[in-house]
Scaffold this active site. Structure first.
Site, PDB file in Angstrom:
ATOM      1  N   HIS A 194      23.389 105.150   1.246  1.00 51.51           N
ATOM      2  CA  HIS A 194      24.461 104.237   2.299  1.00 51.51           C
ATOM      3  C   HIS A 194      25.703 104.930   1.740  1.00 51.51           C
ATOM      4  O   HIS A 194      26.029 105.841   0.210  1.00 51.51           O
ATOM      5  CB  HIS A 194      24.618 102.603   1.401  1.00 51.51           C
ATOM      6  N   GLY A 238      19.519 113.133  11.110  1.00 49.75           N
ATOM      7  CA  GLY A 238      17.645 113.176   9.642  1.00 49.75           C
ATOM      8  C   GLY A 238      18.300 114.235   8.144  1.00 49.75           C
ATOM      9  O   GLY A 238      17.322 114.378   7.822  1.00 49.75           O
TER      10      GLY A 238
HETATM   11  C1  GAR Z   1      24.429 109.245   5.967  1.00 46.55           C
HETATM   12  O1  GAR Z   1      25.515 109.662   6.054  1.00 46.55           O
HETATM   13  C2  GAR Z   1      23.939 107.729   5.451  1.00 46.55           C
HETATM   14  O2  GAR Z   1      24.735 107.921   4.603  1.00 46.55           O
HETATM   15  C3  GAR Z   1      24.328 106.907   6.456  1.00 46.55           C
HETATM   16  O3  GAR Z   1      23.848 107.763   7.781  1.00 46.55           O
HETATM   17  C4  GAR Z   1      24.205 109.119   7.724  1.00 46.55           C
HETATM   18  C5  GAR Z   1      22.962 109.720   7.951  1.00 46.55           C
HETATM   19  O4  GAR Z   1      22.904 110.742   8.214  1.00 46.55           O
HETATM   20  N1  GAR Z   1      23.442 106.041   6.080  1.00 46.55           N
HETATM   21  C6  GAR Z   1      23.847 104.449   6.277  1.00 46.55           C
HETATM   22  O5  GAR Z   1      25.533 103.921   7.273  1.00 46.55           O
HETATM   23  C7  GAR Z   1      22.957 103.408   5.996  1.00 46.55           C
HETATM   24  N2  GAR Z   1      23.924 102.339   6.136  1.00 46.55           N
HETATM   25  P1  GAR Z   1      21.699 111.776   8.623  1.00 46.55           P
HETATM   26  O6  GAR Z   1      20.115 111.312   9.536  1.00 46.55           O
HETATM   27  O7  GAR Z   1      22.103 113.372   8.539  1.00 46.55           O
HETATM   28  O8  GAR Z   1      21.005 111.749   7.041  1.00 46.55           O
END
Ligand code: GAR
Length: 204
Positions: free
Chosen positions: A109, A12
């Site tokens: 993304h 998150g």
């Molecule tokens: C982020 O890098 C986001 O771009 C990616 O997951 C990560 C979440 O990190 N999202 C995807 O791959 C969606 N297909 P976070 O939980 O620390 O924000």
């Protein structure tokens, strides 16, 4: 006040940056952080900030995506969200769910879409020999990772990058990009936010 619900699956960090930005003259405020993963670190972080949280474990709905979404949708709608932000939410949503929030559901993304929709974006960028990578915030449509682009942040791919080192560099820029897009979008402006890699190179 514009009401924002944020959907996460993991740590998150993007959610936290969105929440931190929604103060003062920001037109929006967070009303809910929800996750398909009860153990998601982001849920505890949101709760500690006094934000309502919700966990609906997708494992309780084996081979029943609509059932999972119905369980998520009811409490989500109770918070009367104007905007939904997917922030590391790793479940594919059905067209029925997506259409319900058409034009007001955002996703981040970790690639320069339209390049590399889906998973393993950083490994794919490195394998392709790309010199630039980045992240995209876009409106969610029923086609995976392909709705109208609301912003992009670019970073260089360095010679010795691994998927992990590149992911970390991109994530730093995600944390600038997503709040900037949400702030602009909440004010009714869909002009894309474009962040270059120059700021990163200069260390700002
Ligand atoms: C982020 O890098 C986001 O771009 C990616 O997951 C990560 C979440 O990190 N999202 C995807 O791959 C969606 N297909 P976070 O939980 O620390 O924000």
């Amino acid at each position: 006040m514009i009401r924002v619900a944020i959907l996460i699956s993991g740590s998150g960090s993007n959610m936290l940056r969105l929440v931190e930005d929604m103060t003062g003259d920001h037109p929006a405020r967070p009303v809910l952080v929800a996750s398909n993963e009860p153990a998601a670190g982001g849920l505890a972080k949101a709760a500690a900030l006094g934000i309502a949280t919700l966990a609906v474990d997708h494992r309780d709905f084996p081979r029943d995506r609509p059932g999972f979404e119905a369980a998520l949708l009811r409490p989500l709608l109770d918070t009367r969200p104007d905007i939904i932000c997917l922030a590391g939410f790793m479940r594919i949503l059905t067209p029925g769910f997506v259409d319900r929030f058409a034009g007001r559901m955002l996703n981040i993304h970790p690639s320069l879409l339209p390049k590399y929709p889906g998973l393993d974006t950083h490994a794919r960028a490195i394998a392709a020999g790309d010199t630039e990578a980045g992240a995209t915030v876009h409106l969610v449509t029923s086609e995976l990772d392909s709705g109208p682009i609301l912003g992009q942040a670019r970073v260089p791919v360095l010679k010795d990058d691994t998927p992990q080192s590149l992911a970390a560099r991109v994530l730093t820029q995600e944390h600038r990009l997503y709040p900037a897009v949400l702030r602009r979008f909440s004010a009714g402006d869909k002009t894309p936010v474009m962040l270059g890699s120059e700021g990163l190179v200069r260390g700002s």
